[in-house]
Design a protein around this motif. Sequence first.
Motif, PDB file in Angstrom:
ATOM      1  N   UNK A 141     -84.791  43.193  31.220  1.00  0.00           N
ATOM      2  CA  UNK A 141     -84.268  42.273  32.234  1.00  0.00           C
ATOM      3  C   UNK A 141     -84.309  40.839  31.697  1.00  0.00           C
ATOM      4  N   UNK A 142     -83.257  40.087  31.967  1.00  0.00           N
ATOM      5  CA  UNK A 142     -83.183  38.703  31.513  1.00  0.00           C
ATOM      6  C   UNK A 142     -84.325  37.864  32.075  1.00  0.00           C
ATOM      7  N   UNK A 143     -84.846  38.270  33.227  1.00  0.00           N
ATOM      8  CA  UNK A 143     -85.942  37.535  33.869  1.00  0.00           C
ATOM      9  C   UNK A 143     -87.307  37.833  33.244  1.00  0.00           C
ATOM     10  N   UNK A 144     -87.386  38.792  32.309  1.00  0.00           N
ATOM     11  CA  UNK A 144     -88.681  39.082  31.686  1.00  0.00           C
ATOM     12  C   UNK A 144     -89.058  37.955  30.717  1.00  0.00           C
ATOM     13  N   UNK A 147     -78.690  48.583  25.174  1.00  0.00           N
ATOM     14  CA  UNK A 147     -79.397  48.969  26.395  1.00  0.00           C
ATOM     15  C   UNK A 147     -78.418  48.993  27.554  1.00  0.00           C
ATOM     16  N   UNK A 148     -77.668  47.899  27.729  1.00  0.00           N
ATOM     17  CA  UNK A 148     -76.636  47.839  28.768  1.00  0.00           C
ATOM     18  C   UNK A 148     -75.436  47.073  28.231  1.00  0.00           C
ATOM     19  N   UNK A 189     -70.909  41.091  29.081  1.00  0.00           N
ATOM     20  CA  UNK A 189     -72.326  40.831  28.824  1.00  0.00           C
ATOM     21  C   UNK A 189     -73.011  42.097  28.298  1.00  0.00           C
ATOM     22  N   UNK A 190     -73.977  41.900  27.407  1.00  0.00           N
ATOM     23  CA  UNK A 190     -74.685  43.039  26.823  1.00  0.00           C
ATOM     24  C   UNK A 190     -76.160  42.713  26.647  1.00  0.00           C
ATOM     25  N   UNK A 191     -76.983  43.752  26.738  1.00  0.00           N
ATOM     26  CA  UNK A 191     -78.401  43.664  26.408  1.00  0.00           C
ATOM     27  C   UNK A 191     -78.670  44.709  25.337  1.00  0.00           C
ATOM     28  N   UNK A 192     -79.264  44.273  24.237  1.00  0.00           N
ATOM     29  CA  UNK A 192     -79.499  45.150  23.088  1.00  0.00           C
ATOM     30  C   UNK A 192     -80.988  45.129  22.752  1.00  0.00           C
ATOM     31  N   UNK A 225     -85.647  42.274  23.456  1.00  0.00           N
ATOM     32  CA  UNK A 225     -84.291  42.499  23.956  1.00  0.00           C
ATOM     33  C   UNK A 225     -83.458  41.237  23.763  1.00  0.00           C
ATOM     34  N   UNK A 226     -82.268  41.434  23.246  1.00  0.00           N
ATOM     35  CA  UNK A 226     -81.302  40.395  22.882  1.00  0.00           C
ATOM     36  C   UNK A 226     -80.246  40.385  23.973  1.00  0.00           C
TER      37      UNK A 226
END
Length: 193
Positions: A96-99, A173-174, A181-184, A55-56
């Motif tokens: 999740x950024x914490x992963x 993803x979000x 902010x984005x999660x890809x 995840x980016x």
Amino acid sequence: MSNFLQFTTFSLLIIYYFTLPSLIQATFGRIIEDEEAQQLGLGLKKEKLSHFKFYWHDIVSGPRPTSVKVVSPPKNSSTAFGLLNMIDNPLTVGPKLSSKLVGRAQGFYASACQKDIGLLMAMNFAFMEGKYNGSTIIVLGRNMVFNKVREMPVIGGSGLFRFARGYVQARTNTFNAKNGDATVQYDCYVMHY
């Protein structure tokens, strides 16, 4: 005697004419055979296909953004045409950024479409986990951000990914419309040695 001299001169010119290009070419480039490639340590063994899923995280908000606007688009652009962001985005195992952090996406994206929302992506996936630590995969391509799945080519790499080729598929993803902010999710399919 003059016929002999003319014949010799002509013969030397013919030899020179046909051998000079091959001498020049030999100093410019040459084919490396498998055995020599192994001796040079190029790592050319059997080519294999690997799949990576990560995840980016594109963080443009807050006190420590990982994506920074370098060039703003013109005010009259409905597509942000001309926007340029430099990135040093985390790559994680989960959404999740914490992963677990496995690498960073370093490079830039630029808005390259005047009529749609489309980006030019140029980035290195720099891995920092396990046997891939220190190796990179290079992605360069078009990202039409509102498409469900976007495909971009892998054009090379370093370390364990020397001579890499393949493609990535990106799926949002979000996306936080308030802060940008984005999660890809990236699925990376890469042929390498």
